[in-house]
Design an enzyme around this catalytic site. Structure first.
Site, mmCIF file in Angstrom:
data_model
loop_
_atom_site.group_PDB
_atom_site.id
_atom_site.type_symbol
_atom_site.label_atom_id
_atom_site.label_comp_id
_atom_site.label_asym_id
_atom_site.label_seq_id
_atom_site.Cartn_x
_atom_site.Cartn_y
_atom_site.Cartn_z
ATOM 1 N N ARG A 256 0.679 -1.167 0.025
ATOM 2 C CA ARG A 256 0.184 -0.064 0.006
ATOM 3 C C ARG A 256 0.833 1.182 -0.136
ATOM 4 O O ARG A 256 0.622 2.300 -0.765
ATOM 5 C CB ARG A 256 -0.816 0.237 1.113
ATOM 6 C CG ARG A 256 -1.917 1.202 1.159
ATOM 7 C CD ARG A 256 -2.614 1.218 2.551
ATOM 8 N NE ARG A 256 -3.733 0.368 2.681
ATOM 9 C CZ ARG A 256 -4.601 -0.084 3.639
ATOM 10 N NH1 ARG A 256 -4.291 0.661 4.553
ATOM 11 N NH2 ARG A 256 -5.274 -1.137 3.310
ATOM 12 N N HIS B 178 -13.071 15.868 5.453
ATOM 13 C CA HIS B 178 -13.298 14.605 6.304
ATOM 14 C C HIS B 178 -14.582 14.753 6.727
ATOM 15 O O HIS B 178 -14.955 15.843 7.400
ATOM 16 C CB HIS B 178 -12.045 14.852 7.429
ATOM 17 C CG HIS B 178 -12.274 13.588 7.976
ATOM 18 N ND1 HIS B 178 -11.476 12.289 7.595
ATOM 19 C CD2 HIS B 178 -12.547 13.042 9.300
ATOM 20 C CE1 HIS B 178 -11.629 11.188 8.522
ATOM 21 N NE2 HIS B 178 -12.395 11.899 9.493
ATOM 22 N N ASP C 247 -4.929 13.018 8.267
ATOM 23 C CA ASP C 247 -5.992 13.780 9.012
ATOM 24 C C ASP C 247 -5.488 14.694 10.181
ATOM 25 O O ASP C 247 -6.081 14.850 11.157
ATOM 26 C CB ASP C 247 -7.040 12.908 9.450
ATOM 27 C CG ASP C 247 -7.900 12.241 8.176
ATOM 28 O OD1 ASP C 247 -7.873 12.456 7.218
ATOM 29 O OD2 ASP C 247 -8.398 10.920 8.704
ATOM 30 N N GLU D 148 -20.875 19.483 3.963
ATOM 31 C CA GLU D 148 -19.590 19.251 3.402
ATOM 32 C C GLU D 148 -19.644 19.988 2.165
ATOM 33 O O GLU D 148 -18.567 20.622 1.904
ATOM 34 C CB GLU D 148 -19.646 17.608 2.928
ATOM 35 C CG GLU D 148 -19.468 16.740 4.063
ATOM 36 C CD GLU D 148 -19.391 15.336 3.460
ATOM 37 O OE1 GLU D 148 -19.464 15.252 2.114
ATOM 38 O OE2 GLU D 148 -19.033 14.473 4.395
#
Length: 208
Positions: free
Chosen positions: A74, A122, A163, A192
């Site tokens: 990853r 987020h 984050d 959002e």
């Protein structure tokens, strides 16, 4: 005019909010010059094409090749995609980057070359419910499991963590009795759409 790149992975409703704001405000300080998707089938790409915005796919398969991507970790995939996004942004003279539901983690040179020029949306009130694995419905499920009284969304600057960057905008909504991840998301989503526009306008002004 502030040249923006918007990075997407899915339906692109937040991208649409940025497009709509640009269309409806003659004094809009930004122009979306490219939409970059981590997946080739993201509906956000169709939204970009409809709006006449260039769009490209930068997935592990597209930048590494199928065989290499299948063997890569990853971390290696994120690094390869991050470098490809950086190259695309530099080629187009991009001033700032918006992560609008982007599911790959940017890392490496792009973080330094675009320091304080990348924002992320987020779906929770950071610093709570952030970090690896906290995206989409996973976040809303965690909020409900923790019996939180409120949730919402956050737009923050992107740094080397996950984050963890400076918070620019937050919108709060109540968590209601009987809420499901879907119903909570439906209450957060309109916020959002407002928050991501506010975040990009702050990025354009450099006042944060």
């Amino acid at each position: 005019m502030f040249k923006a790149a918007v990075l997407v992975s899915g339906g692109g409703t937040n991208l649409q909010s940025l497009i709509d704001y640009h269309k409806s405000h003659a004094d809009c300080p930004y122009k979306i010059c490219v939409v970059i998707s981590s997946t080739k089938n993201a509906y956000a790409l169709e939204r970009a094409r409809t709006a006449g915005i260039d769009c490209v796919v930068k997935s592990p398969f597209s930048v590494m090749g199928k065989e290499a991507a299948q063997k890569a970790s990853r971390e290696e995939k994120n690094a390869a995609v991050s470098d490809a996004v950086l190259e695309e942004c530099k080629l187009r003279g991009i001033d700032g980057i918006v992560l609008a539901g982007y599911l790959s983690v940017l890392q490496g040179k792009i973080i330094q070359e675009y320091k304080n020029k990348i924002i992320n949306l987020h779906p929770a009130l950071l610093p709570k419910f952030g970090g690896v694995g906290m995206w989409g419905h996973n976040v809303h499920e965690a909020v409900l499991a923790a019996k939180e009284k409120e949730s919402g969304c956050t737009v923050h600057l992107v740094d080397g963590g996950c984050d963890t960057g400076k918070i620019l905008v937050q919108k709060k909504v109540p968590v209601m009795p009987g809420d499901t991840p879907d119903s909570l998301y439906e209450r957060i989503a309109p916020n959002e759409h407002k928050a991501i526009v506010e975040g990009l306008l702050m990025l354009c002004s450099g006042k944060f």
